[in-house]
Design a protein around this motif. Structure first.
Motif, mmCIF file in Angstrom:
data_model
loop_
_atom_site.group_PDB
_atom_site.id
_atom_site.type_symbol
_atom_site.label_atom_id
_atom_site.label_comp_id
_atom_site.label_asym_id
_atom_site.label_seq_id
_atom_site.Cartn_x
_atom_site.Cartn_y
_atom_site.Cartn_z
ATOM 1 N N TRP A 50 0.954 -1.300 0.054
ATOM 2 C CA TRP A 50 0.078 0.101 0.075
ATOM 3 C C TRP A 50 0.731 1.391 0.069
ATOM 4 O O TRP A 50 0.628 2.056 -0.852
ATOM 5 N N ARG A 53 2.485 1.928 -3.662
ATOM 6 C CA ARG A 53 1.223 2.272 -4.206
ATOM 7 C C ARG A 53 1.240 3.788 -4.189
ATOM 8 O O ARG A 53 0.885 4.483 -5.174
ATOM 9 N N TYR A 54 1.155 4.316 -3.055
ATOM 10 C CA TYR A 54 0.835 5.970 -2.908
ATOM 11 C C TYR A 54 2.048 6.671 -2.598
ATOM 12 O O TYR A 54 2.116 7.995 -2.304
ATOM 13 N N LEU A 169 4.853 10.565 0.329
ATOM 14 C CA LEU A 169 3.684 10.425 -0.363
ATOM 15 C C LEU A 169 3.681 11.404 -1.716
ATOM 16 O O LEU A 169 4.020 12.432 -1.527
ATOM 17 N N THR A 171 1.431 12.357 -5.667
ATOM 18 C CA THR A 171 0.258 12.317 -6.303
ATOM 19 C C THR A 171 0.042 11.599 -7.458
ATOM 20 O O THR A 171 1.386 10.773 -7.643
ATOM 21 N N ASP A 172 -0.819 10.990 -7.995
ATOM 22 C CA ASP A 172 -0.752 10.173 -9.508
ATOM 23 C C ASP A 172 0.043 10.732 -10.293
ATOM 24 O O ASP A 172 0.712 10.019 -11.148
ATOM 25 N N PHE A 185 -6.777 12.953 0.987
ATOM 26 C CA PHE A 185 -6.081 11.393 1.253
ATOM 27 C C PHE A 185 -6.213 10.891 2.631
ATOM 28 O O PHE A 185 -6.530 9.623 2.766
ATOM 29 N N HIS A 189 -8.563 7.514 3.539
ATOM 30 C CA HIS A 189 -7.780 6.307 3.910
ATOM 31 C C HIS A 189 -7.989 6.450 5.401
ATOM 32 O O HIS A 189 -7.468 5.213 6.388
#
Length: 365
Positions: A50, A53-54, A169, A171-172, A185, A189
């Motif tokens: 996880w 992923r971010y 962290l 962003t996409d 965010f 979450h």
């Protein structure tokens, strides 16, 4: 003056203790950098996946420079960079056993758990590897206001091994996750957020161990020909100094409604005799002070300095020690004469603080 509560930092530490991630921000403004933090001893494949992923996927294992030295993880370019706010990265490692290539979330989680185990030695790791240590300041956020130091301090506050995963962290689109996007965010979450400064504020007053900031060392009576008072030495686990308290009747034993007086003085590095604590210029006459607090109640707190360098001001370090001493004896309110305020003499001030419970409330894993 009231002393701030512990809620925010304690909740973050409790979250880490349950194996869930939190977010640590290096500031409170819209331009702050946010890092995912996971307790090293609870690092699991799902949680690490996880985090990958971010974030950038660049996972670091924050630990003190001393712990890194014991594991033979030297800094890549030296600790001097940490003083400029640049993380002191160590040599990347993998666990020597129990992994495949080392790059997967499963493998990296296992490597971090190995780093967090107290019995791990240099031979339990291979170099180079896929987990990069960050060598943090020995005194944590009070010496270096970084997310890595905050992560290690939060683990200790939670009663965990002082090793934490950190990852920034994004962003996409690959930009830093900040401002409203960061808040959204965290809300989506359901992740606790805490700032580095709030961790530093907590550590100043409560330390990082479950015992609190001050650890009781030696107690001895003062020979005044009357019952009490006592001299008690305390180890300051924040600064490394040793402070001395002369205490009469305070807390539950004092008269109802009476607010004790607490005198704060600066002491020399070592007591020269049982009847004197001084700084070389203005010695404190403990005999006169002892008769006073025996008759009227209260205490004298002799604070000792430390040669170590901190980002916090000396009077801030001193305030935290005074509050910790009051809390140790269950004193909720006190008139403090010489309350540290940055001046030579200090101030006289009514201080409110909540006493420590007998046991810290941070949940065990």
């Amino acid at each position: 003056m009231s002393v701030a509560g512990r809620g925010l930092v304690d909740r973050a530490a409790e979250t880490l203790a349950t194996g869930h991630p939190i977010i640590v921000t290096a500031g409170a403004g819209p331009s702050s950098v946010a890092d995912i933090v996971i307790a090293g001893q609870h690092a699991g494949a799902d949680c690490v996946a996880w985090a990958i992923r971010y974030t950038s996927g660049f996972l670091c294992a924050a630990m003190s420079a001393g712990r890194a030295d014991k594991l033979n993880l030297p800094a890549l370019r030296g600790d001097g960079l940490a003083k400029k706010g640049i993380p002191a990265y160590g040599v990347g490692v993998d666990a020597a056993a129990g992994i495949g290539t080392g790059i997967s979330a499963l493998d990296r989680a296992h490597t971090v758990r190995v780093l967090a185990e107290s019995g791990t030695g240099p031979d339990d790791l291979t170099r180079p590897g896929h987990v990069v240590p960050i060598r943090t300041a020995e005194r944590g956020v009070l010496q270096q206001r970084g997310a890595a130091e905050a992560a290690v301090d939060l683990c200790m506050i939670g009663g965990l091994a002082p090793v934490a995963i950190t990852a920034t962290l994004l962003t996409d689109a690959g930009h830093l996750l900040q401002g409203d996007e960061l808040a959204e965010f965290a809300d989506r979450h359901q992740i606790e957020m805490v700032t580095v400064d709030s961790v530093a504020h907590h550590v100043l007053r409560h330390g990082t161990s479950r015992r609190g900031r001050l650890r009781r060392l030696v107690e001895q009576p003062v020979n005044l020909g009357v019952e009490g008072p006592f001299l008690i030495d305390f180890a300051d686990e924040v600064t490394g100094a040793t402070h001395t308290v002369m205490i009469g009747h305070v807390g539950p034993g004092q008269n109802p409604g009476q607010i004790p007086k607490v005198h704060v003085v600066t002491a020399c590095a070592r007591r020269q005799s049982e009847s004197e604590v001084g700084d070389g210029n203005s010695p404190l006459d403990l005999e006169a002070g002892g008769f006073q607090i025996t008759e009227q109640g209260g205490m004298i707190i002799a604070l000792r300095d430390t040669p170590e360098l901190f980002m916090a001001e000396k009077f801030e370090l001193a305030r935290g020690a005074v509050v910790a001493a009051l809390r140790h004896f269950g004193v909720g309110r006190a008139w403090v004469i010489g309350w540290p305020d940055g001046s030579d003499r200090g101030a006289s001030r009514l201080i409110d603080c909540r006493p420590d419970p007998k046991h810290r409330r941070v949940a065990a894993s």
